[in-house]
Write a protein that holds these residues in place. Structure first.
Motif, PDB file in Angstrom:
ATOM      1  N   SER A  10     -33.525  32.754   2.871  1.00  0.00           N
ATOM      2  CA  SER A  10     -33.537  31.302   3.063  1.00  0.00           C
ATOM      3  C   SER A  10     -33.337  30.590   1.730  1.00  0.00           C
ATOM      4  CB  SER A  10     -34.877  30.893   3.687  1.00  0.00           C
ATOM      5  OG  SER A  10     -34.986  29.486   3.771  1.00  0.00           O
TER       6      SER A  10
ATOM      7  N   TYR B 228     -23.769  21.983  10.847  1.00  0.00           N
ATOM      8  CA  TYR B 228     -23.200  23.270  10.450  1.00  0.00           C
ATOM      9  C   TYR B 228     -24.260  24.362  10.463  1.00  0.00           C
ATOM     10  CZ  TYR B 228     -21.659  27.265   7.905  1.00  0.00           C
ATOM     11  OH  TYR B 228     -21.399  28.567   7.577  1.00  0.00           O
ATOM     12  N   HIS B 229     -25.417  24.066   9.879  1.00  0.00           N
ATOM     13  CA  HIS B 229     -26.439  25.089   9.680  1.00  0.00           C
ATOM     14  C   HIS B 229     -27.005  25.568  11.022  1.00  0.00           C
ATOM     15  CE1 HIS B 229     -26.328  24.775   5.373  1.00  0.00           C
ATOM     16  NE2 HIS B 229     -26.492  23.466   5.438  1.00  0.00           N
TER      17      HIS B 229
ATOM     18  N   CYS C 194     -32.911  23.134   7.897  1.00  0.00           N
ATOM     19  CA  CYS C 194     -32.376  22.675   6.620  1.00  0.00           C
ATOM     20  C   CYS C 194     -33.548  22.416   5.674  1.00  0.00           C
ATOM     21  CB  CYS C 194     -31.547  21.409   6.794  1.00  0.00           C
ATOM     22  SG  CYS C 194     -30.011  21.658   7.684  1.00  0.00           S
TER      23      CYS C 194
ATOM     24  N   HIS D 196     -32.012  21.727  12.148  1.00  0.00           N
ATOM     25  CA  HIS D 196     -30.772  22.308  11.610  1.00  0.00           C
ATOM     26  C   HIS D 196     -29.745  21.252  11.218  1.00  0.00           C
ATOM     27  CE1 HIS D 196     -31.659  25.807  14.684  1.00  0.00           C
ATOM     28  NE2 HIS D 196     -32.718  25.490  13.949  1.00  0.00           N
TER      29      HIS D 196
ATOM     30  N   THR E 192     -27.272  29.924   3.716  1.00  0.00           N
ATOM     31  CA  THR E 192     -26.037  29.315   3.206  1.00  0.00           C
ATOM     32  C   THR E 192     -26.321  27.974   2.540  1.00  0.00           C
ATOM     33  OG1 THR E 192     -25.506  28.083   5.225  1.00  0.00           O
ATOM     34  CG2 THR E 192     -24.711  30.359   5.075  1.00  0.00           C
TER      35      THR E 192
ATOM     36  N   SER F 115     -28.964  22.958   1.951  1.00  0.00           N
ATOM     37  CA  SER F 115     -29.335  24.379   1.974  1.00  0.00           C
ATOM     38  C   SER F 115     -30.222  24.644   3.174  1.00  0.00           C
ATOM     39  CB  SER F 115     -30.058  24.772   0.686  1.00  0.00           C
ATOM     40  OG  SER F 115     -31.291  24.090   0.551  1.00  0.00           O
ATOM     41  N   SER F 116     -30.211  25.902   3.631  1.00  0.00           N
ATOM     42  CA  SER F 116     -30.829  26.202   4.914  1.00  0.00           C
ATOM     43  C   SER F 116     -31.460  27.583   4.939  1.00  0.00           C
ATOM     44  CB  SER F 116     -29.761  26.098   6.021  1.00  0.00           C
ATOM     45  OG  SER F 116     -30.209  26.624   7.244  1.00  0.00           O
TER      46      SER F 116
ATOM     47  N   ASP G 237     -30.670  29.607   7.006  1.00  0.00           N
ATOM     48  CA  ASP G 237     -29.604  30.530   7.431  1.00  0.00           C
ATOM     49  C   ASP G 237     -28.927  31.211   6.236  1.00  0.00           C
ATOM     50  OD1 ASP G 237     -27.881  28.644   6.359  1.00  0.00           O
ATOM     51  OD2 ASP G 237     -27.109  27.940   8.274  1.00  0.00           O
TER      52      ASP G 237
END
Length: 378
Positions: free
Chosen positions: A19, A340-341, A345, A322, A365, A360-361, A363
């Motif tokens: 994360s 997107y995420h 987030c 998200h 990314t 940033s997330s 996930d």
């Protein structure tokens, strides 16, 4: 008329394996920093969207919870905060991260609250001649922002902060905020200041400090101010000249305050919490008061991060749902919902030139977005 669809990210930065807890831009270069829950700090080229360097800077068991970069700590420096109770001050002068930190501070603070650098009143290139058209996310109608931002001078430091590279951090006692000189690893002050023989701080009833922002107000004569958000949903405004009691206390939220951001004029900001409210507020530095300017009800609760663009026109929040939501900061109307995420987030950050937004997330990314870029006068 159909609504314009929200934009896709201009780039997605992949490489982290955990994360991504925080993200921030270099104050003057096209460089992005990201820190993950496994302790990895990555430095990215924000133009070519590639990794410049990567290093494990905090223990994998605890990870990074916060990052910060600003001219106030040096042009080619970055600070990382770990959940292992340490804050590390790094040099990036050669493009990559130094092998060892310049300074490592053991704070004994084991919380989720991200540290804060000092937000100084600044003057930007957007003072005159900037005109932007924004499209409302709900109505699809275009709205026009004013073409001038008030001019603010940078306050000269007084002896309180002169020569110091200050950070504010949730303290060893979780309801206390500590101010540290990151260059000398010296603890300067506690808010509230605890008198000798005092066992419990007066803020203990508020619960843990969950979010904070240090800044220099127009009336502070260069003395530090700190806005703090607590577990009970309350906020307090502190002036370092009178550390015993806050200038004012307010309660805008029913749940823990998780994110705070002060605008570049230090005359207001935004707060997000574990509830379903985003609050845009004003700060009156002469009266020492904080007032709600606009309260926005969200579809789903939980704001993990919040940021205001350096030109003071757009705000963005990182949601538990998200999503990244973007607002007209001055009017409070919704501009876009960025999808997107695929997990919570954790953080959002604007570049110093106001052209890019990074999110940033969990996930693993980092997404980069171009949203209503400022127009420059030619």
């Amino acid at each position: 008329m159909s609504k314009r669809p929200p934009p896709d990210p201009v780039a997605v930065l992949r490489g982290h394996r955990a994360s991504v807890m925080d993200v921030c831009f270099h104050p003057s270069k096209s460089i992005l920093f990201s820190g993950a829950a496994d302790g990895e700090l990555r430095i990215w080229d924000a133009v070519q969207h590639r990794t410049i360097s990567s290093a494990l800077v905090h223990s994998a068991a605890h990870g990074i919870i916060g990052l910060a970069a600003s001219p106030s700590i040096g042009d080619d420096k970055v600070i990382s905060q770990g959940k292992d109770g340490t804050v590390k001050y790094w040099d990036i002068g050669d493009g990559g991260l130094s092998r060892n930190p310049l300074v490592s501070i053991t704070t004994n603070c084991y919380h989720f609250c991200k540290l804060s650098l000092v937000n100084k009143i600044t003057v930007g290139p957007w003072e005159t001649g900037v005109s932007e058209n924004y499209q409302d996310a709900e109505s699809g109608e275009a709205t026009v922002q004013g073409n001038q931002m008030e001019s603010f001078r940078t306050l000269e430091d007084t002896e309180e902060v002169k020569g110091r590279k200050c950070i504010a951090i949730s303290g060893e006692q979780s309801s206390v905020v500590e101010l540290w000189d990151v260059a000398s690893a010296e603890k300067i002050l506690q808010l509230p200041h605890l008198s000798s023989g005092s066992l419990d701080p007066p803020t203990k009833a508020r619960g843990m400090c969950m979010a904070l922002q240090a800044f220099l107000s127009p009336e502070s004569q260069g003395y530090l101010n700190v806005l703090t958000g607590y577990e009970d949903g309350s906020m307090a405004w502190w002036d370092a000249r009178n550390p015993g009691v806050p200038l004012t206390s307010v309660k805008f939220h029913a749940e823990p305050v998780l994110s705070l951001c002060i605008d570049g004029s230090c005359s207001g900001g935004i707060s997000g919490a574990a509830d379903e409210k985003l609050v845009i507020f004003t700060l009156d530095c002469q009266l020492g008061s904080a007032m709600v300017k606009k309260e926005i009800t969200l579809e789903r609760p939980g704001i993990a991060g919040a940021t205001i663009r350096p030109d003071g026109k757009i705000a963005a929040i990182a949601g538990w749902d998200h999503r990244v939501r973007v607002y007209n900061y001055r009017k409070g109307n919704a501009l876009a919902i960025l999808k997107y995420h695929h997990a919570t987030c954790n953080a959002v950050s604007f570049s110093a030139n106001s052209k890019l937004l990074a999110s940033s997330s969990e996930d693993s990314t980092v997404a980069m977005w171009e949203l209503y870029p400022p127009q420059t006068v030619t």
